[in-house]
Scaffold this motif. Structure first.
Motif, PDB file in Angstrom:
ATOM      1  N   TYR A   1       0.739  -1.273  -0.618  1.00 11.17           N
ATOM      2  CA  TYR A   1       0.029  -0.102   0.119  1.00 11.17           C
ATOM      3  C   TYR A   1       0.849   1.394   0.067  1.00 11.17           C
ATOM      4  O   TYR A   1       0.561   2.688  -0.153  1.00 11.17           O
ATOM      5  CB  TYR A   1      -0.883  -0.275   1.630  1.00 11.17           C
ATOM      6  CG  TYR A   1      -2.134  -0.881   1.563  1.00 11.17           C
ATOM      7  CD1 TYR A   1      -3.378  -1.307  -0.308  1.00 11.17           C
ATOM      8  CD2 TYR A   1      -1.586  -2.134   2.180  1.00 11.17           C
ATOM      9  CE1 TYR A   1      -3.900  -2.551   0.628  1.00 11.17           C
ATOM     10  CE2 TYR A   1      -2.343  -3.274   2.198  1.00 11.17           C
ATOM     11  CZ  TYR A   1      -3.066  -3.066   0.908  1.00 11.17           C
ATOM     12  OH  TYR A   1      -4.952  -4.558   1.341  1.00 11.17           O
TER      13      TYR A   1
ATOM     14  N   THR B   1      -4.206  -5.658  -9.230  1.00 10.03           N
ATOM     15  CA  THR B   1      -5.264  -5.039  -8.316  1.00 10.03           C
ATOM     16  C   THR B   1      -5.566  -7.023  -7.158  1.00 10.03           C
ATOM     17  O   THR B   1      -5.821  -7.919  -7.743  1.00 10.03           O
ATOM     18  CB  THR B   1      -6.917  -5.305  -9.406  1.00 10.03           C
ATOM     19  OG1 THR B   1      -6.261  -4.769  -9.805  1.00 10.03           O
ATOM     20  CG2 THR B   1      -8.237  -5.125  -8.197  1.00 10.03           C
ATOM     21  N   ASN B   2      -5.926  -6.029  -5.936  1.00 11.66           N
ATOM     22  CA  ASN B   2      -5.865  -7.744  -5.046  1.00 11.66           C
ATOM     23  C   ASN B   2      -7.378  -7.485  -4.972  1.00 11.66           C
ATOM     24  O   ASN B   2      -7.954  -7.531  -5.210  1.00 11.66           O
ATOM     25  CB  ASN B   2      -5.049  -6.362  -3.713  1.00 11.66           C
ATOM     26  CG  ASN B   2      -5.861  -5.438  -2.766  1.00 11.66           C
ATOM     27  OD1 ASN B   2      -7.107  -5.439  -3.245  1.00 11.66           O
ATOM     28  ND2 ASN B   2      -5.368  -5.122  -1.918  1.00 11.66           N
ATOM     29  N   ARG B   3      -7.341  -8.646  -3.418  1.00 17.00           N
ATOM     30  CA  ARG B   3      -9.036  -9.343  -3.400  1.00 17.00           C
ATOM     31  C   ARG B   3      -9.591  -8.234  -3.177  1.00 17.00           C
ATOM     32  O   ARG B   3     -11.241  -8.898  -3.316  1.00 17.00           O
ATOM     33  CB  ARG B   3      -8.879 -10.692  -3.076  1.00 17.00           C
ATOM     34  CG  ARG B   3      -7.876 -11.571  -3.951  1.00 17.00           C
ATOM     35  CD  ARG B   3      -8.834 -13.197  -2.764  1.00 17.00           C
ATOM     36  NE  ARG B   3      -7.300 -14.318  -3.928  1.00 17.00           N
ATOM     37  CZ  ARG B   3      -8.180 -15.625  -3.528  1.00 17.00           C
ATOM     38  NH1 ARG B   3      -8.892 -15.915  -3.156  1.00 17.00           N
ATOM     39  NH2 ARG B   3      -6.788 -16.078  -4.603  1.00 17.00           N
ATOM     40  N   LEU B   4      -9.506  -6.739  -3.070  1.00 18.02           N
ATOM     41  CA  LEU B   4     -10.347  -5.924  -2.133  1.00 18.02           C
ATOM     42  C   LEU B   4     -10.867  -4.876  -3.628  1.00 18.02           C
ATOM     43  O   LEU B   4     -11.103  -4.743  -3.090  1.00 18.02           O
ATOM     44  CB  LEU B   4      -9.378  -5.331  -1.109  1.00 18.02           C
ATOM     45  CG  LEU B   4      -9.248  -6.081   0.336  1.00 18.02           C
ATOM     46  CD1 LEU B   4      -8.434  -5.550   1.365  1.00 18.02           C
ATOM     47  CD2 LEU B   4     -10.814  -7.092   0.770  1.00 18.02           C
TER      48      LEU B   4
ATOM     49  N   LEU C   1      -8.356  -3.784  -4.621  1.00 17.56           N
ATOM     50  CA  LEU C   1      -7.203  -2.030  -4.610  1.00 17.56           C
ATOM     51  C   LEU C   1      -6.770  -2.286  -5.560  1.00 17.56           C
ATOM     52  O   LEU C   1      -5.654  -3.316  -5.475  1.00 17.56           O
ATOM     53  CB  LEU C   1      -7.468  -2.588  -3.052  1.00 17.56           C
ATOM     54  CG  LEU C   1      -8.079  -1.918  -2.144  1.00 17.56           C
ATOM     55  CD1 LEU C   1      -7.828  -1.396  -0.463  1.00 17.56           C
ATOM     56  CD2 LEU C   1      -8.930  -0.391  -2.254  1.00 17.56           C
TER      57      LEU C   1
ATOM     58  N   GLY D   1     -11.677 -16.841  -1.808  1.00 19.88           N
ATOM     59  CA  GLY D   1     -11.571 -16.162   0.074  1.00 19.88           C
ATOM     60  C   GLY D   1     -11.903 -16.559   0.857  1.00 19.88           C
ATOM     61  O   GLY D   1     -11.959 -17.011   2.295  1.00 19.88           O
TER      62      GLY D   1
END
Length: 247
Positions: free
Chosen positions: A112, A166-169, A171, A207
């Motif tokens: 991040y 791109t992450n699993r959230l 973002l 997930g």
């Protein structure tokens, strides 16, 4: 501890940290630990239960509240060993004096941070001589693995030429390369001492994947642990765990 992917991550990192602490410090020494971006406090509480004095630094109020709730359920002796602070890992110099800690953990945070070198230098300054810096980062050299194994060929092909993903959230974040971080750690006076892969086999799990039965879970963890220490497997792990030692 959460679903399968998080359980594998937390358990493997805990084993690896314990291994490094045993190699660096006398048995029974009560260590001063800083956990930067502590999240819900899984690693912080585990180390406090082992007798260490832990300071958790977290910028997300929701995560900090979750850590406080978890801490509230612990015995008084453990609660007394944990201090929680709302703050950013880029501002450790605001909160602490140089050399204040024997161990600094920074797990799942660097993805991040767009320009992490200054933050890493600040974390190294927090360490006493001989102190351990533990970093858990997304492996930029293996970004094509998850989409490739899932049959997402456009994303897999694009991943070869970038450190962004791109992450699993949902973002947009960044990953790190082992060679680059090795150079950074040498440059900030905490050269790489050991590194591991984390989640070689289980990264494509859903997930919400539930934990298998205890015996199967132990076999999975044993296989992940072995792969995370062995080339070429560890080089394609979703995450890499780097341990630097302050000179």
């Amino acid at each position: 501890m959460g679903g399968l992917r998080n359980t594998v991550r937390q358990e493997l990192v805990a084993r690896q940290v314990d291994e490094q602490l045993a190699a660096r410090f006398p048995v029974g020494q009560r260590l001063r630990v800083l956990d930067v971006g502590m999240g819900q406090g899984t690693q912080a509480l585990r180390l406090a239960r082992a007798g260490h004095k832990v300071t958790g630094l977290e910028s997300d109020p929701d995560m900090l509240n979750a850590a406080r709730d978890a801490l509230a359920g612990e015995p008084a002796g453990i609660r007394e060993r944990v201090r929680l602070i709302e703050g950013d890992g880029r501002d450790t110099g605001v909160h602490f004096l140089p050399g204040s800690f024997d161990v600094v953990l920074c797990h799942g945070v660097l993805m991040y941070v767009q320009e992490p070198d200054a933050m890493l230098a600040g974390l190294a300054r927090m360490l006493a001589p001989g102190g351990l810096l533990s970093l858990l980062v997304r492996n930029a050299d293996a970004l094509a693995m998850r989409p490739g194994l899932s049959g997402d060929w456009p994303t897999a092909l694009a991943a070869f030429d970038t450190d962004a993903y791109t992450n699993r959230l949902g973002l947009e974040v960044r990953a790190d390369r082992l060679d680059a971080l090795t150079k950074t750690l040498a440059g900030i006076g905490a050269p790489l001492h050991a590194w591991y892969g984390v989640r070689v086999f289980s990264d494509t799990a859903a997930g919400d994947a539930e934990l298998p039965a205890a015996e199967e879970l132990e076999q999975l963890l044993a296989a992940e642990d072995r792969a995370g220490r062995t080339d070429p497997y560890r080089r394609v792990a979703a995450l890499i765990h780097l341990c630097g030692v302050r000179g």
